[in-house]
Design a protein around this motif. Structure first.
Motif, PDB file in Angstrom:
ATOM      1  N   ARG A 141      32.419  14.536  24.994  1.00  0.00           N
ATOM      2  CA  ARG A 141      33.110  15.024  23.807  1.00  0.00           C
ATOM      3  C   ARG A 141      34.550  14.533  23.763  1.00  0.00           C
ATOM      4  N   LEU A 142      35.189  14.428  24.909  1.00  0.00           N
ATOM      5  CA  LEU A 142      36.565  13.936  24.943  1.00  0.00           C
ATOM      6  C   LEU A 142      36.623  12.457  24.574  1.00  0.00           C
ATOM      7  N   LEU A 143      35.664  11.685  25.057  1.00  0.00           N
ATOM      8  CA  LEU A 143      35.611  10.280  24.678  1.00  0.00           C
ATOM      9  C   LEU A 143      35.346  10.126  23.181  1.00  0.00           C
ATOM     10  N   LEU A 144      34.444  10.952  22.670  1.00  0.00           N
ATOM     11  CA  LEU A 144      34.174  10.930  21.237  1.00  0.00           C
ATOM     12  C   LEU A 144      35.410  11.355  20.448  1.00  0.00           C
ATOM     13  N   ALA A 145      36.160  12.304  20.990  1.00  0.00           N
ATOM     14  CA  ALA A 145      37.379  12.772  20.322  1.00  0.00           C
ATOM     15  C   ALA A 145      38.394  11.645  20.188  1.00  0.00           C
ATOM     16  N   VAL A 146      38.498  10.808  21.228  1.00  0.00           N
ATOM     17  CA  VAL A 146      39.428   9.680  21.176  1.00  0.00           C
ATOM     18  C   VAL A 146      39.054   8.735  20.040  1.00  0.00           C
ATOM     19  N   VAL A 147      37.750   8.455  19.903  1.00  0.00           N
ATOM     20  CA  VAL A 147      37.281   7.574  18.825  1.00  0.00           C
ATOM     21  C   VAL A 147      37.561   8.197  17.460  1.00  0.00           C
ATOM     22  N   ILE A 148      37.298   9.500  17.344  1.00  0.00           N
ATOM     23  CA  ILE A 148      37.531  10.194  16.069  1.00  0.00           C
ATOM     24  C   ILE A 148      39.006  10.172  15.705  1.00  0.00           C
ATOM     25  N   LEU A 149      39.862  10.483  16.664  1.00  0.00           N
ATOM     26  CA  LEU A 149      41.296  10.521  16.390  1.00  0.00           C
ATOM     27  C   LEU A 149      41.825   9.143  16.022  1.00  0.00           C
ATOM     28  N   LEU A 150      41.303   8.109  16.661  1.00  0.00           N
ATOM     29  CA  LEU A 150      41.724   6.749  16.328  1.00  0.00           C
ATOM     30  C   LEU A 150      41.335   6.414  14.886  1.00  0.00           C
ATOM     31  N   GLY A 151      40.092   6.733  14.516  1.00  0.00           N
ATOM     32  CA  GLY A 151      39.648   6.470  13.150  1.00  0.00           C
ATOM     33  C   GLY A 151      40.431   7.276  12.124  1.00  0.00           C
ATOM     34  N   VAL A 152      40.695   8.542  12.443  1.00  0.00           N
ATOM     35  CA  VAL A 152      41.462   9.395  11.532  1.00  0.00           C
ATOM     36  C   VAL A 152      42.870   8.848  11.342  1.00  0.00           C
ATOM     37  N   SER A 153      43.497   8.405  12.428  1.00  0.00           N
ATOM     38  CA  SER A 153      44.864   7.902  12.327  1.00  0.00           C
ATOM     39  C   SER A 153      44.936   6.655  11.448  1.00  0.00           C
ATOM     40  N   VAL A 154      43.967   5.765  11.586  1.00  0.00           N
ATOM     41  CA  VAL A 154      43.950   4.551  10.756  1.00  0.00           C
ATOM     42  C   VAL A 154      43.785   4.920   9.283  1.00  0.00           C
ATOM     43  N   LEU A 155      42.840   5.809   9.008  1.00  0.00           N
ATOM     44  CA  LEU A 155      42.572   6.199   7.622  1.00  0.00           C
ATOM     45  C   LEU A 155      43.782   6.880   6.993  1.00  0.00           C
ATOM     46  N   ILE A 156      44.373   7.832   7.708  1.00  0.00           N
ATOM     47  CA  ILE A 156      45.518   8.562   7.163  1.00  0.00           C
ATOM     48  C   ILE A 156      46.708   7.627   6.944  1.00  0.00           C
ATOM     49  N   TYR A 157      46.939   6.725   7.891  1.00  0.00           N
ATOM     50  CA  TYR A 157      48.080   5.815   7.756  1.00  0.00           C
ATOM     51  C   TYR A 157      47.914   4.896   6.543  1.00  0.00           C
ATOM     52  N   MET A 158      46.717   4.380   6.350  1.00  0.00           N
ATOM     53  CA  MET A 158      46.481   3.495   5.213  1.00  0.00           C
ATOM     54  C   MET A 158      46.623   4.251   3.901  1.00  0.00           C
ATOM     55  N   LEU A 159      46.084   5.453   3.822  1.00  0.00           N
ATOM     56  CA  LEU A 159      46.208   6.240   2.595  1.00  0.00           C
ATOM     57  C   LEU A 159      47.666   6.610   2.321  1.00  0.00           C
ATOM     58  N   SER A 160      48.414   6.927   3.381  1.00  0.00           N
ATOM     59  CA  SER A 160      49.823   7.285   3.206  1.00  0.00           C
ATOM     60  C   SER A 160      50.634   6.094   2.696  1.00  0.00           C
ATOM     61  N   MET A 161      50.371   4.927   3.258  1.00  0.00           N
ATOM     62  CA  MET A 161      51.110   3.735   2.836  1.00  0.00           C
ATOM     63  C   MET A 161      50.745   3.287   1.427  1.00  0.00           C
ATOM     64  N   MET A 180      36.729  22.482  18.025  1.00  0.00           N
ATOM     65  CA  MET A 180      35.281  22.234  18.076  1.00  0.00           C
ATOM     66  C   MET A 180      34.764  22.307  19.501  1.00  0.00           C
ATOM     67  N   LEU A 181      35.532  21.774  20.436  1.00  0.00           N
ATOM     68  CA  LEU A 181      35.115  21.824  21.841  1.00  0.00           C
ATOM     69  C   LEU A 181      35.109  23.263  22.349  1.00  0.00           C
ATOM     70  N   ILE A 182      36.149  24.030  21.996  1.00  0.00           N
ATOM     71  CA  ILE A 182      36.194  25.442  22.392  1.00  0.00           C
ATOM     72  C   ILE A 182      35.028  26.202  21.779  1.00  0.00           C
ATOM     73  N   SER A 183      34.692  25.885  20.537  1.00  0.00           N
ATOM     74  CA  SER A 183      33.574  26.548  19.872  1.00  0.00           C
ATOM     75  C   SER A 183      32.269  26.311  20.613  1.00  0.00           C
ATOM     76  N   ASP A 184      32.034  25.071  21.036  1.00  0.00           N
ATOM     77  CA  ASP A 184      30.809  24.756  21.785  1.00  0.00           C
ATOM     78  C   ASP A 184      30.779  25.471  23.127  1.00  0.00           C
ATOM     79  N   LEU A 185      31.923  25.499  23.809  1.00  0.00           N
ATOM     80  CA  LEU A 185      31.986  26.164  25.109  1.00  0.00           C
ATOM     81  C   LEU A 185      31.816  27.676  24.971  1.00  0.00           C
ATOM     82  N   MET A 186      32.393  28.262  23.926  1.00  0.00           N
ATOM     83  CA  MET A 186      32.261  29.698  23.705  1.00  0.00           C
ATOM     84  C   MET A 186      30.817  30.076  23.393  1.00  0.00           C
ATOM     85  N   TYR A 187      30.085  29.179  22.738  1.00  0.00           N
ATOM     86  CA  TYR A 187      28.669  29.446  22.462  1.00  0.00           C
ATOM     87  C   TYR A 187      27.902  29.586  23.769  1.00  0.00           C
TER      88      TYR A 187
END
Length: 332
Positions: free
Chosen positions: A8-28, A315-322
């Motif tokens: 999940r942490l590795l997936l989080a890195v990929v998600i955050l990278l994709g989110v940062s690219v998308l947000i930066y392009m939309l902001s610019m 999301m990670l806390i939610s899965d662990l709490m389940y």
């Protein structure tokens, strides 16, 4: 479980990278940036020329909005961000991390108190509505819940302000402190009470808007559990209705509730943007809206990445709490 967390942490890195690219392009690619907003009046009265504006954009890194230029500036931002430097806010004249740290605690206090009240009200209402299915109480709270969920936050806020602040004058209209009141440097309790009094109406708005959804969620899960075979067996054994409802039924309903509530981390720190703006509460949501309107790209990026990280962690806390509340669940 540890392998699951690592994945999940590795997936989080990929998600955050994709989110940062998308947000930066939309902001610019926004129609107007910070320099355009600040120099519009100067251009209209002739005190600045287009060349002056272009030089300012080059200074702030906003001149080249072609795809290669955006990618180049994104790489520069990303290189700084991974070292903990989120940049310098154009609008607030401070490091982005400093602005977020200064204002997120007001939003956190507002959201935390609202969530505690929301849970304290919605869960008992949902349980009672499920127990009295299709009764008068069920219909009444369901209608009220739908009304509260459907109301726009700005409309409800304006309504409460008009009734309780303007007409009845019970509560302050806007702000976090009384501007006309001077406090002694050591009057910490008076300052705290004054801030609490200013937060009554914003908290009320957040509770009224959100209590309906949690109530309906609790009611739906309770109804599903109440129709289970083991509930009928518990009743056949002669157990009291209170024991059946709260010891047997609610314990299983509590599982999806806990996982849902554990995913509210972004909401606690992210701020209630519309509510904070209407009541002029200087929380992180209000500051983010101002920055977005002014095209403050460093703050927009820092704020949205802050929310993205909180979302992934939530999301990670939610899965662990389940897994914690239901030992039968094994994370793989």
């Amino acid at each position: 479980m540890w392998k699951y967390i690592q994945k999940r942490l590795l997936l989080a890195v990929v998600i955050l990278l994709g989110v940062s690219v998308l947000i930066y392009m939309l902001s610019m690619l926004m129609p107007a940036d910070y320099i355009d907003n600040q120099t519009a009046a100067a251009l209209s009265n002739g005190s600045m020329t287009l060349d002056d504006v272009q030089r300012l954009k080059e200074l702030y890194g906003l001149a080249d909005k072609s795809l290669p230029g955006i990618l180049k500036s994104y790489v520069m931002w990303f290189t700084s961000a991974i070292t903990g430097d989120l940049g310098f806010s154009f609008l607030y004249g401070q490091p982005v991390s400093t602005v977020i740290n200064n204002y997120m605690w007001t939003s956190f206090t507002l959201a935390l108190i609202s969530m505690i009240l929301q849970v304290s009200i919605a869960i008992p209402m949902g349980i009672k509505a499920a127990v009295n299915q299709y009764g008068g109480y069920d219909y009444t709270v369901s209608v009220l819940a739908m009304i509260g969920t459907a109301l726009p936050s700005f409309f409800l806020a304006a309504l409460l302000m008009n009734v309780f602040s303007i007409n009845l004058k019970w509560f302050p209209l806007q702000g976090l402190t009384t501007a006309t009141r001077i406090f002694a440097p050591d009057a910490h309790m008076e300052i705290l009470l004054d801030k609490a009094w200013h937060l009554v109406l914003p908290i009320t708005v957040l509770v009224l808007l959100n209590v309906g959804g949690l109530m309906r969620f609790t009611r739906t899960n309770m109804l599903e559990v109440m129709n289970s075979d083991y509930i009928r067996t518990a009743r056949a054994k002669g157990l009291s209705e209170h024991t059946v409802v709260y010891k047997h039924a609610f314990r299983n309903t509590f599982i999806p509730l806990v996982t849902t509530l554990s995913g509210t981390l972004p909401g606690l720190f992210g701020g209630a943007m519309i509510t904070e703006t209407v009541f002029a509460v200087p929380g992180i949501g209000y500051m983010a809206l101002r920055a977005t309107q002014q095209g403050d790209i460093p703050f927009i990026m820092g704020y949205n990445m802050f929310l993205a990280i909180l979302t992934v962690v939530g999301m990670l806390i939610s899965d662990l709490m389940y897994m914690v509340v239901d030992p039968r669940v094994k994370l793989k």
